[in-house]
Every structure is written in C-alpha cells, then in structure tokens.
Write an enzyme that holds these catalytic residues in place. Structure first.
Site, PDB file in Angstrom:
ATOM      1  N   ALA A 131      12.248 -40.356-111.459  1.00 27.19           N
ATOM      2  CA  ALA A 131      13.354 -39.407-111.677  1.00 27.19           C
ATOM      3  C   ALA A 131      12.870 -38.006-111.351  1.00 27.19           C
ATOM      4  O   ALA A 131      12.293 -37.327-112.200  1.00 27.19           O
ATOM      5  CB  ALA A 131      13.857 -39.480-113.118  1.00 27.19           C
ATOM      6  N   GLN A 339      -1.353 -17.575 -88.769  1.00 28.11           N
ATOM      7  CA  GLN A 339      -1.353 -17.406 -87.306  1.00 28.11           C
ATOM      8  C   GLN A 339      -1.978 -16.057 -86.929  1.00 28.11           C
ATOM      9  O   GLN A 339      -2.755 -15.963 -85.981  1.00 28.11           O
ATOM     10  CB  GLN A 339       0.094 -17.502 -86.798  1.00 28.11           C
ATOM     11  CG  GLN A 339       0.222 -17.632 -85.292  1.00 28.11           C
ATOM     12  CD  GLN A 339      -0.284 -18.981 -84.784  1.00 28.11           C
ATOM     13  OE1 GLN A 339      -0.376 -19.947 -85.526  1.00 28.11           O
ATOM     14  NE2 GLN A 339      -0.652 -19.024 -83.517  1.00 28.11           N
ATOM     15  N   GLY A 342      -5.531 -16.093 -87.074  1.00 28.07           N
ATOM     16  CA  GLY A 342      -6.114 -16.933 -86.014  1.00 28.07           C
ATOM     17  C   GLY A 342      -7.065 -17.972 -86.596  1.00 28.07           C
ATOM     18  O   GLY A 342      -6.820 -18.519 -87.669  1.00 28.07           O
ATOM     19  N   GLY A 343      -8.163 -18.217 -85.914  1.00 24.90           N
ATOM     20  CA  GLY A 343      -9.131 -19.231 -86.353  1.00 24.90           C
ATOM     21  C   GLY A 343      -9.624 -18.973 -87.769  1.00 24.90           C
ATOM     22  O   GLY A 343      -9.809 -19.900 -88.558  1.00 24.90           O
ATOM     23  N   GLU A 366      10.893 -27.154-109.234  1.00 19.91           N
ATOM     24  CA  GLU A 366      12.122 -26.569-109.825  1.00 19.91           C
ATOM     25  C   GLU A 366      13.345 -26.847-108.958  1.00 19.91           C
ATOM     26  O   GLU A 366      14.238 -26.003-108.817  1.00 19.91           O
ATOM     27  CB  GLU A 366      11.930 -25.092-110.160  1.00 19.91           C
ATOM     28  CG  GLU A 366      10.988 -24.971-111.355  1.00 19.91           C
ATOM     29  CD  GLU A 366      11.015 -23.652-112.078  1.00 19.91           C
ATOM     30  OE1 GLU A 366      12.093 -23.034-112.157  1.00 19.91           O
ATOM     31  OE2 GLU A 366       9.956 -23.248-112.591  1.00 19.91           O
TER      32      GLU A 366
END
Ligand code: CAA
Length: 410
Positions: A131, A339, A342-343, A366
């Site tokens: 549920a 992003q 970056g790396g 919620e």
C-alpha cells in the site's frame, strides 16, 4: 485568486536561525553523515535548542504557531545545505499534523509541547509493502481489547524510524467499512512488540533513517486513538499530506537552490579554453534555466504555504502543484548541475553527486508526482462548473451526442 503572502518577523527570524544552523552544523557534516548513513544529532539538537521544532506547533501547545509558510522557510534553508537533513527536520511536522489537525484537546496537550520542545521526535507510518500510492489499501490492523488497541502488521518507508519517539500509525480498525476503515493511533518508541526491523540502504537522503516498523501485538491505550473516534484515519492522512506537501516542496526548492549555488561557484572557477565556463553561452543558458525554475518553485511553494496559513480551502490542488513542480525542478536542477561539473560531477569527491542522489526521492515520497498530477487533474475537473459560460464557444456537443448514440447502438 492570488494569495496574500506575508512573511512575519517571527518567520524571518526562524529562517535566519535555520540558515545559521545549516552553515554551522549541517553543510560541513553533510558528506560525513551521507557516507556513514548516520543521523546528524548535533544539527538536530541545535534545531531543538533554537526552537525550530516550535515553528509548526500551535501556540496553545508550546509552539510558535508560526504556520506552514515559516515551516517552508526553515525547511528551505536546511535543505539548501543538505536535502537529507531538510527531511530529517520536516518529517517531524508530517508526523505531528495528524495530531495538530485531528487530535483531541487532551492529546494535543499531552504530546505537542514535547514535540515543540524537541524532546520527542515524530514519524509518520502510512505506507506498507502493498500500500504505497493506494494509501487506503492498508493491512496493519488495530483491534480493541478492553481499554487497549492491539496493533499487528508491518509498515514500510518510515522516515525517521528509530530516531523518532512518537509514531502516527495508520491502521485498519474496521475491515468491513469502505470509507471508515482506517484510524490513526500514536505508538511510542519502546512499546513492547514495536520494533524497527530493517534500516533501508538508500540511494540518497542517507543521513535520515528510512525503516520498516513491525508491530507484533503492540498494546497501546485506547486514548492513543488520534481524534478519539475510529474511522477518521484516511481523511486525517489526506489532510496531513495537504499540509505537509508544501514542506516537502520547500525541501525540494531549497535543494534546487543548493544545487544551483554549487553549480554557479564551480562554473565561475572552472576554466576551459582559457576562460571560466560561466562565460560560455551554453552554460549560461543552463544556469539561467535552473535559476528561473528554482525561483518559480519558490513562489509556488510560498503562495501555497501562505494559502494554508490563510485557511484558503481546499488546498489539495495547490499543495500537489507545489510538491510536483518543486520536486521535478529539484531533480532537473541537480541533473543540470552535475552536467556543469562535468566529469567531476560524477565523482563522489565533489558535493554535487550527493545532491543528484538526494533529489530522486523527492519525486517519489509524500505522494509520487504521478499521484500529484492525478490530484491536480481531479480538482481541475471538479472546478469545470465555474467555466460553464464557455460552453457556448465550443460547438461540439451535437457531435459528442451523436457518437454516444452510435456507441450505445453497437
Ligand atoms: N482531504 C480530506 N479528505 C480527502 C482528501 C483530502 N485531501 N482527499 C480525499 N479525501 C477523502 C474523500 O473525500 C473521500 O471521502 P468519502 O469516502 O467520505 O467520500 C475519501 O477520502 C477517499 O478519497 P478518494 O476516493 O479520492 O481516495 P483514493 O483511494 O482514490 O486515493 C489518492 C486518493 C490521492 C491516490 C491518495 O490515496 C494518495 O494521496 N495517495 C498517495 C499516498 C501518499 O502520499 N503516500 C506518502 C506516504 S508519506 C511519505 O512518503 C513520507 C515520508 O516518508 C517522508
């Protein structure tokens, strides 16, 4: 209608205290508690000492009665530093709302002052294995035996479980009834038969425990039935979620702001091609979009929270809109922030990976954002009566009737 948004002096004072605690106790420890999956007790104690748990408790019961807008401001500041700690705070309001909105006078006098003082932490036990979105399909039962309820079954995803002292537990008290099956009962930590069985190993918000709570013939006094009457539980749960969703929306908006803050600082310092990446138009577009959406979330959250405080009912649609928009924004902003990093954004050495992991749950708990959209659409459809004067401009009624007849004839 636009809502009158008033920031009381008290609300701003509470926000400032939250900001101070966030920078002193929350942000510097965020990585440590995330890695260890441990609760930040130092910050929680600081929150209690600063009286921030009083924010959402009415004045008559030892609180500040500062309202949902103040709760949103405080949550925003805490979540801006660490989204996990934002929910560790706000979940106390979620667990308290069934008492605040539906408790008897005696129950409020007994439980709320301790919550306000930060002596007792609270959790909300609604969801079960089978549920989740279908919140009325519960199976945990509470049977009356003399002057006690005997609770049996398991709850899932109890945020703050183990840390909390009070648990608002939604149980089936009348399996034969459709609309009055459920009641909320307060269970105290340490009651025999009540146990935290599984502490979940989570993707994000790792500084706050999410657990399974098990009830093996847990006996609680009949007086712990919230509201004093059986069958009010589902309504209390829905009302609670209406009041609490602006809080989770504020957590999301604070988290989005936190991701934007980090992305901005990084983009200004990180140089490529001999210039800070913030000078590149594509990065600027990303930053501008992140800022616009965060700001739009902010005012959706504030106006919804102010509407709750102003008693502008019904609130379900606005609460769902704020929750859905702000949490989708938090995910989007965290994604864009990664992003921009970056790396480095993909590495746990940098703080933005944590923000990305923390953001996902916002779209789920919620009430999933699919449920929020359903609530919004259901309410919109109810409101269509007020647009009847537009019928005359939409000339397809005849065609619809013809089609209905055709379908009936087949
Ligand atoms: N306020 C008051 N009453 C309400 C209400 C509201 N907002 N919404 C519904 N109700 C009442 C209805 O009027 C109806 O009453 P009657 O039977 O007297 O007519 C009754 O409740 C049933 O309503 P619905 O038919 O609309 O209910 P439903 O079964 O279709 O469910 C739902 C609606 C919106 C899907 C609801 O089940 C829901 O919100 N589900 C999501 C649950 C959720 O948010 N779970 C999150 C758990 S908490 C958590 O995640 C926190 C955490 O860990 C931090």
């Amino acid at each position: 209608m636009p809502t009158n948004i008033v920031f009381s002096d008290l609300a701003l004072e509470l926000r400032d205290k939250a900001k101070e605690i966030a920078e002193k106790y929350v942000r510097p420890q965020a990585v440590k508690y995330d890695k260890a999956q441990e609760y930040n007790w130092d910050a929680a104690r600081a929150v209690a000492e600063a009286g921030l748990f009083k924010t959402f408790v009415p004045k008559e019961y030892g609180g500040h009665g500062a309202g949902v807008l103040a709760l949103a401001l405080v949550t925003e500041e805490l979540a801006r530093a660490d989204s996990g700690f934002g929910v560790a705070f706000a979940v106390n309001a979620l667990g308290s709302f069934p008492i605040i909105l539906g408790g008897t006078e005696e129950q409020k006098k007994e439980w709320l002052p301790k919550i306000a003082a930060g002596e007792k932490f609270v959790a909300f036990c609604l969801s079960e294995k089978f549920a989740g979105s279908d919140a009325s399909g519960l199976s945990v039962t509470a049977e009356l035996d003399g002057d006690e309820y005997v609770i049996c079954g398991e709850k899932k995803w109890t945020t703050n479980g183990g840390v909390a002292d009070y648990y608002s537990v939604f149980c089936v008290t009348d399996p034969t009834s459709k609309s009055r099956r459920i009641s909320a009962i307060l269970v105290e930590k340490g009651t025999p038969g009540f146990e935290v069985k599984k502490v979940e190993d989570k993707m994000g918000i790792r500084c706050v425990p999410v657990v399974e709570t098990h009830f093996d013939h847990v006996r609680v006094p009949r007086t712990n039935l919230i509201g004093g009457r059986e069958g009010l539980g589902f309504k209390h749960a829905m009302m609670t979620l209406d009041y609490a969703r602006p809080g989770v929306a504020a957590q999301a908006m604070g988290a989005a702001q936190g991701s934007l803050d980090l992305a901005l600082v990084y983009a200004n310092r990180r140089k490529q091609f001999g210039a800070p990446i913030s000078s590149f138009q594509m990065v600027q577009k990303m930053l501008a979009d992140m800022a616009m959406k965060t700001e739009a979330s902010r005012w959706l959250v504030y106006s919804c929270a102010a509407a709750v405080d102003n008693g502008e009912l019904p609130i379900s649609k606005r609460a769902a809109m704020a929750k859905c928009f702000a949490t989708d924004t938090a995910m989007e902003v965290a994604t864009e922030a990664v992003q921009i990093f970056g790396g480095y954004g993909f590495m746990e050495d940098y703080p933005i990976a944590k923000n990305f992991r923390d953001a996902k749950i916002l779209q789920i708990y919620e009430g999933t954002n699919q449920v929020q959209r359903m609530v919004i659409a259901r309410n919109l459809i109810k409101e269509v009566e007020s647009l009847r004067h537009l019928d005359q401009y939409i000339p397809f009624e005849e065609q619809a009737t013809y089609r209905d007849e055709e379908v009936t004839a087949r």
